[in-house]
Structures are given as C-alpha cells and as structure tokens.
Write a protein that holds these residues in place. Structure first.
Motif, PDB file in Angstrom:
ATOM      1  N   GLY A 154     -13.333   1.599   5.331  1.00 39.37           N
ATOM      2  CA  GLY A 154     -12.136   0.871   5.737  1.00 39.37           C
ATOM      3  C   GLY A 154     -11.356   0.316   4.565  1.00 39.37           C
ATOM      4  N   LEU A 155     -12.046  -0.302   3.635  1.00 42.69           N
ATOM      5  CA  LEU A 155     -11.363  -0.875   2.478  1.00 42.69           C
ATOM      6  C   LEU A 155     -10.722   0.203   1.612  1.00 42.69           C
ATOM      7  CD1 LEU A 155     -14.006  -3.588   1.524  1.00 42.69           C
ATOM      8  CD2 LEU A 155     -11.767  -3.980   2.569  1.00 42.69           C
ATOM      9  N   SER A 156     -11.401   1.326   1.465  1.00 45.73           N
ATOM     10  CA  SER A 156     -10.846   2.437   0.674  1.00 45.73           C
ATOM     11  C   SER A 156      -9.560   2.954   1.303  1.00 45.73           C
ATOM     12  CB  SER A 156     -11.865   3.570   0.560  1.00 45.73           C
ATOM     13  OG  SER A 156     -13.027   3.150  -0.120  1.00 45.73           O
ATOM     14  N   ALA A 157      -9.562   3.078   2.631  1.00 43.83           N
ATOM     15  CA  ALA A 157      -8.380   3.582   3.334  1.00 43.83           C
ATOM     16  C   ALA A 157      -7.171   2.685   3.121  1.00 43.83           C
ATOM     17  CB  ALA A 157      -8.678   3.715   4.831  1.00 43.83           C
ATOM     18  N   PHE A 158      -7.424   1.360   3.072  1.00 44.89           N
ATOM     19  CA  PHE A 158      -6.287   0.441   2.970  1.00 44.89           C
ATOM     20  C   PHE A 158      -5.958   0.041   1.536  1.00 44.89           C
ATOM     21  CE2 PHE A 158      -7.145   0.496   7.404  1.00 44.89           C
ATOM     22  CZ  PHE A 158      -5.860   0.548   7.921  1.00 44.89           C
ATOM     23  N   VAL A 159      -6.683   0.585   0.589  1.00 45.28           N
ATOM     24  CA  VAL A 159      -6.191   0.661  -0.776  1.00 45.28           C
ATOM     25  C   VAL A 159      -5.296   1.893  -0.904  1.00 45.28           C
ATOM     26  CG1 VAL A 159      -6.829   1.097  -3.184  1.00 45.28           C
ATOM     27  CG2 VAL A 159      -8.116  -0.569  -1.839  1.00 45.28           C
ATOM     28  N   ALA A 160      -5.747   2.977  -0.269  1.00 44.58           N
ATOM     29  CA  ALA A 160      -5.042   4.258  -0.390  1.00 44.58           C
ATOM     30  C   ALA A 160      -3.697   4.270   0.326  1.00 44.58           C
ATOM     31  CB  ALA A 160      -5.924   5.377   0.157  1.00 44.58           C
ATOM     32  N   TRP A 161      -3.600   3.644   1.499  1.00 43.42           N
ATOM     33  CA  TRP A 161      -2.377   3.760   2.305  1.00 43.42           C
ATOM     34  C   TRP A 161      -1.122   3.287   1.567  1.00 43.42           C
ATOM     35  CZ3 TRP A 161      -0.627   0.287   6.885  1.00 43.42           C
ATOM     36  CH2 TRP A 161       0.474   0.883   7.524  1.00 43.42           C
ATOM     37  N   PRO A 162      -1.085   2.056   1.038  1.00 41.23           N
ATOM     38  CA  PRO A 162       0.126   1.664   0.295  1.00 41.23           C
ATOM     39  C   PRO A 162       0.380   2.552  -0.923  1.00 41.23           C
ATOM     40  CG  PRO A 162      -1.233  -0.248   0.792  1.00 41.23           C
ATOM     41  CD  PRO A 162      -2.061   0.955   1.103  1.00 41.23           C
ATOM     42  N   LEU A 163      -0.681   3.002  -1.575  1.00 45.67           N
ATOM     43  CA  LEU A 163      -0.513   3.879  -2.742  1.00 45.67           C
ATOM     44  C   LEU A 163       0.129   5.203  -2.343  1.00 45.67           C
ATOM     45  CD1 LEU A 163      -3.849   3.305  -4.690  1.00 45.67           C
ATOM     46  CD2 LEU A 163      -1.561   2.481  -5.290  1.00 45.67           C
ATOM     47  N   PHE A 164      -0.317   5.773  -1.241  1.00 42.22           N
ATOM     48  CA  PHE A 164       0.281   7.028  -0.766  1.00 42.22           C
ATOM     49  C   PHE A 164       1.759   6.838  -0.428  1.00 42.22           C
ATOM     50  CE2 PHE A 164      -4.147   8.468   0.648  1.00 42.22           C
ATOM     51  CZ  PHE A 164      -4.273   9.345  -0.419  1.00 42.22           C
ATOM     52  N   ILE A 165       2.083   5.716   0.210  1.00 43.86           N
ATOM     53  CA  ILE A 165       3.485   5.445   0.546  1.00 43.86           C
ATOM     54  C   ILE A 165       4.329   5.389  -0.725  1.00 43.86           C
ATOM     55  CG2 ILE A 165       5.086   3.723   1.484  1.00 43.86           C
ATOM     56  CD1 ILE A 165       2.922   2.999   3.524  1.00 43.86           C
ATOM     57  N   ASN A 169       7.269   8.102  -2.137  1.00 44.03           N
ATOM     58  CA  ASN A 169       8.621   7.550  -2.313  1.00 44.03           C
ATOM     59  C   ASN A 169       8.929   7.307  -3.785  1.00 44.03           C
ATOM     60  OD1 ASN A 169       9.891   6.852   0.523  1.00 44.03           O
ATOM     61  ND2 ASN A 169       7.705   6.394   0.651  1.00 44.03           N
ATOM     62  N   HIS A 170       8.284   8.103  -4.658  1.00 45.24           N
ATOM     63  CA  HIS A 170       8.577   8.100  -6.093  1.00 45.24           C
ATOM     64  C   HIS A 170       8.394   6.717  -6.709  1.00 45.24           C
ATOM     65  CE1 HIS A 170      10.117  12.077  -5.250  1.00 45.24           C
ATOM     66  NE2 HIS A 170      10.947  11.565  -4.360  1.00 45.24           N
ATOM     67  N   LEU A 171       7.349   6.006  -6.264  1.00 40.50           N
ATOM     68  CA  LEU A 171       6.978   4.691  -6.795  1.00 40.50           C
ATOM     69  C   LEU A 171       8.066   3.642  -6.623  1.00 40.50           C
ATOM     70  CD1 LEU A 171       5.137   5.748 -10.082  1.00 40.50           C
ATOM     71  CD2 LEU A 171       4.179   5.397  -7.792  1.00 40.50           C
ATOM     72  N   ASP A 172       8.883   3.833  -5.582  1.00 42.37           N
ATOM     73  CA  ASP A 172       9.952   2.876  -5.285  1.00 42.37           C
ATOM     74  C   ASP A 172       9.361   1.676  -4.538  1.00 42.37           C
ATOM     75  OD1 ASP A 172      12.176   1.459  -4.639  1.00 42.37           O
ATOM     76  OD2 ASP A 172      13.100   3.024  -3.404  1.00 42.37           O
ATOM     77  N   LEU A 173       9.297   0.528  -5.205  1.00 40.27           N
ATOM     78  CA  LEU A 173       8.703  -0.656  -4.595  1.00 40.27           C
ATOM     79  C   LEU A 173       9.575  -1.252  -3.488  1.00 40.27           C
ATOM     80  CD1 LEU A 173       7.263  -2.454  -7.743  1.00 40.27           C
ATOM     81  CD2 LEU A 173       6.085  -0.959  -6.124  1.00 40.27           C
ATOM     82  N   THR A 175      10.704   0.570  -1.019  1.00 34.64           N
ATOM     83  CA  THR A 175      10.516   1.401   0.169  1.00 34.64           C
ATOM     84  C   THR A 175      10.250   0.503   1.379  1.00 34.64           C
ATOM     85  OG1 THR A 175       9.596   3.207  -1.134  1.00 34.64           O
ATOM     86  CG2 THR A 175       9.087   3.184   1.218  1.00 34.64           C
ATOM     87  N   PRO A 176      11.063   0.596   2.437  1.00 35.88           N
ATOM     88  CA  PRO A 176      10.969  -0.356   3.553  1.00 35.88           C
ATOM     89  C   PRO A 176       9.583  -0.489   4.169  1.00 35.88           C
ATOM     90  CG  PRO A 176      12.976   0.932   3.741  1.00 35.88           C
ATOM     91  CD  PRO A 176      12.191   1.536   2.615  1.00 35.88           C
ATOM     92  N   LEU A 177       8.888   0.623   4.385  1.00 40.35           N
ATOM     93  CA  LEU A 177       7.608   0.564   5.083  1.00 40.35           C
ATOM     94  C   LEU A 177       6.447   0.153   4.182  1.00 40.35           C
ATOM     95  CD1 LEU A 177       7.960   3.692   7.397  1.00 40.35           C
ATOM     96  CD2 LEU A 177       8.397   1.288   7.934  1.00 40.35           C
ATOM     97  N   LEU A 178       6.714  -0.040   2.900  1.00 42.88           N
ATOM     98  CA  LEU A 178       5.654  -0.495   1.999  1.00 42.88           C
ATOM     99  C   LEU A 178       5.240  -1.925   2.321  1.00 42.88           C
ATOM    100  CD1 LEU A 178       3.838  -0.014  -0.450  1.00 42.88           C
ATOM    101  CD2 LEU A 178       5.755  -0.745  -1.914  1.00 42.88           C
TER     102      LEU A 178
END
Length: 214
Positions: A154-165, A169-173, A175-178
């Motif tokens: 679970g913790l790994s998934a929710f480290v990964a999710w924001p990173l994937f977003i 989105n080309h590391l655009d901080l 990004t609305p859904l971030l």
C-alpha cells in the motif's frame, strides 16, 4: 486553477463532498464479514475493517470481495462527481477523490474508526488517472507479493501514484490532479503510521498471518 469555482457552484460542490464522504463511509469489510458469517471483523486480528484483516479470518473470497467493493466505492464517487458536475469535472472529481478516502478512513457509522484507505485510494486512482492508477496498482501487487507485507504494498503504491502523475505531465507541479493524489497519499501514510513503526523495527506481520496487529 483547480479551486477556481464560481460562488453559485459551491452548493453543488458541497453536495458532492457530502455524497462522496457517505459513499466512502460504507463499511464493506464489516458488512461482508457479517453476511459471510464471520461476525464483527473489528473483533478479529487488528480490528481494522479492510480486506487485509478480513483475510485473517481465513476466508479469501470474503477478503477479495471486500477489496473489490472498497475499490469500487472509490471509483464510484469519481463517476458521480463527473456526472453531477460536468462543467467542473476537475474540481468535483478532486473533491470526491479526497472525501471518499476520508470517508473510508473515518466513517460516521462506526465512530469514525475505519480502514487505512489503500483499496479505496486505488479505486480513486484508477478512475481519476487511469494509466497512473493502473501502474500504481501494479506497484502495489508487486511490492505486496515480493515482501509478503500488506503495508509495504500500500505504501509503495501511494509513493508511486503522485510520481507517475508528475512523470506523465512532464514534472509539472501545477498539474491539477496532483494535489488530490498527494493529499490522499499523505492521509494513507498517516493512517499507516503504526505500520511504519513496526516496519522500522521488523515486527510488521506478513500477509495471511492471523491474530496480528495491522
């Protein structure tokens, strides 16, 4: 901007906030356990209402059903937000995403003592950001399978999710859904604080162990 919402639309947003919270508050783990003849899941293992604790009853089918229902309510809340606020989908979906996970973690029906948000959060991620969500689910499955520790998955998934977003989105901080992804991830980490402590001292139970704290 994500939170630029006209004043007249806030009544609608308030409705989405309430609806999403109530959807998240449905304690499927408890309901499934009662219907399956296992009694009150809060009296078993960790006392948590999530799928991992249901698995400790030895009933794998009930655990899988709990997992799917908890994921489903996350996706359903996003779908409702999209339908009811078609002109403000990003804002409505973001609010729904956050509140459905809050509802799962702090359900009004059982004294605000709910689950840890992983399954519901994964359901949100799949509906809100399908590709990033799918990849996060894969991370969750791989991490849990390799470690045999639910919390690591679970913790790994929710480290990964924001990173994937951010990556998509080309590391655009900006990004609305971030923002909702980060807030949900922080909440899930907060709910896992005792797990993180046990991971640090090597006492976190493995998947399938009964009568262990989670």
């Amino acid at each position: 901007m994500i939170w630029h919402i006209p004043q007249y639309a806030w009544t609608l947003m308030a409705g989405i906030i309430l609806l999403s919270y109530l959807i998240g508050s449905i304690p499927f783990g408890m309901l499934v356990s009662y219907i399956g003849g296992m009694g009150d899941i809060r009296q078993i293992g960790s006392g948590n209402i999530g799928a991992t604790n249901v698995l400790r009853t030895g009933k794998k089918k009930l655990a899988v059903l709990t997992l799917l229902l908890d994921m489903g309510k996350g996706s359903f809340a996003i779908w409702c937000a999209y339908i009811f606020a078609i002109n403000y989908t990003v804002q409505a979906e973001s609010l729904a995403a956050i509140l459905v996970v809050v509802g799962h973690c702090f359900p009004v029906w059982i004294n605000f003592k709910g689950g840890k948000g992983v399954a519901t959060g994964l359901g949100v991620s799949l509906a809100l950001t399908p590709i990033a969500g799918l990849l996060s689910c894969i991370v969750w499955l791989l991490a849990a399978r390799l470690s045999r520790i639910s919390s690591i998955g679970g913790l790994s998934a929710f480290v990964a999710w924001p990173l994937f977003i951010m990556i998509f989105n080309h590391l655009d901080l900006k990004t609305p859904l971030l923002f909702p992804a980060l807030l949900i991830s922080l909440l899930i980490f907060f709910r896992h604080r005792t797990n993180i402590y046990r991971l640090s001292n090597g006492t976190e139970p493995r998947i399938g162990e009964k009568n262990q704290k989670n």
